[in-house]
Design an enzyme around this catalytic site. Structure first.
Site, short mmCIF file in Angstrom:
data_model
loop_
_atom_site.label_atom_id
_atom_site.label_comp_id
_atom_site.label_asym_id
_atom_site.label_seq_id
_atom_site.Cartn_x
_atom_site.Cartn_y
_atom_site.Cartn_z
N ASP A 286 0.85 -1.19 0.00
CA ASP A 286 0.00 0.00 0.00
C ASP A 286 0.88 1.24 0.00
O ASP A 286 2.06 1.18 0.35
CB ASP A 286 -0.93 -0.01 1.22
CG ASP A 286 -2.11 0.95 1.05
OD1 ASP A 286 -2.55 1.14 -0.11
OD2 ASP A 286 -2.60 1.49 2.05
N GLU A 287 0.32 2.36 -0.37
CA GLU A 287 1.07 3.63 -0.50
C GLU A 287 2.30 3.41 -1.39
O GLU A 287 3.39 3.92 -1.12
CB GLU A 287 1.48 4.18 0.88
CG GLU A 287 0.35 4.28 1.90
CD GLU A 287 -0.68 5.36 1.59
OE1 GLU A 287 -0.50 6.12 0.62
OE2 GLU A 287 -1.69 5.41 2.33
N ALA A 288 2.09 2.66 -2.47
CA ALA A 288 3.20 2.26 -3.33
C ALA A 288 3.84 3.45 -4.06
O ALA A 288 4.97 3.34 -4.54
CB ALA A 288 2.73 1.21 -4.34
#
Ligand SMILES: [Zn+2]
Length: 216
Positions: free
Chosen positions: A86-88
């Protein structure tokens, strides 16, 4: 075939909610995921959604090798049936290459979630590398809306509700924030180009002679 999938969109488009849903669906079938995140709004080592759900995650550090991390985890008897990142957009391009290697060499599905572009409508380096390497790019269908009601496609950074276009690419903030903090707001392209946020549109409506009228 295992895949590298990039789920992308604006802020507030439900990415983390979908990440948590994928995690839930797979763990309900007895699968175990390796979950990475970085700078989540709920703090280090968390993956949270604005709807209030949260799970633990591995906080990715600068220069951390994600492929080696997984190999070490597996060689020490750990389990990983799939990977969520996530929050790549905050990952370095090299870390995206490492995630692609996880797919190819470890035969694991990798689901990456991120914002495509920054507050100046430029690709984040991590998101750019994902677009380049992903087997599939899925633009999320839960569409965020601009204050005008149009589909929000761009992220604006605000201070006191006023859009700013200068500053570092990464400043952690959220779409809910107090008046003087750095915040973010999703806008349609038209209002991103005109730098017109919900607050400035209200101010313009209240005192049309005070603010300059934009012509384009
Ligand atoms: Zn708009």
């Amino acid at each position: 075939m295992p895949e590298l999938v990039f789920f992308c969109g604006t802020m507030d488009c439900g990415k983390s909610t979908l990440a948590l849903q994928i995690e839930h669906n797979r763990s309900a079938r007895g699968l175990q995921g390796m979950i990475y995140s970085r700078d989540d709004r709920a703090g280090e080592g968390k993956l949270s959604s604005r709807l209030g759900l949260v799970t633990d995650a591995v906080e990715v550090g600068d220069g951390q090798d994600l492929y080696s991390h997984l190999v070490d985890h597996l060689s020490q008897g750990g389990r990983a049936d799939y990977v969520i990142a996530d929050e790549a957009q905050f990952l370095a391009p090299e870390q995206i290459d490492q995630l692609a290697r996880v797919v190819d060499d470890l035969s694991l599905d990798v689901y990456a979630f991120g914002i495509t572009t920054d507050f100046r409508s430029k690709l984040f380096p991590g998101s750019q590398r994902l677009v380049e390497l992903a087997d599939r790019v899925e633009v999320l269908q839960v569409e965020a809306l601009c204050w005008c009601g149009a589909r929000a496609t761009h992220n604006a950074r605000t201070i006191g509700g006023v859009m700013v276009v200068e500053g570092a690419q990464v400043v952690v903030g959220d779409v809910t924030h107090s008046a003087d903090e750095v915040g973010y707001e999703v806008l349609c392209r038209r209002h991103h180009r005109r730098r017109m946020t919900a607050a400035t549109s209200r101010a313009a409506a209240l005192s049309p002679d005070v603010l300059p009228v934009t012509s384009a």
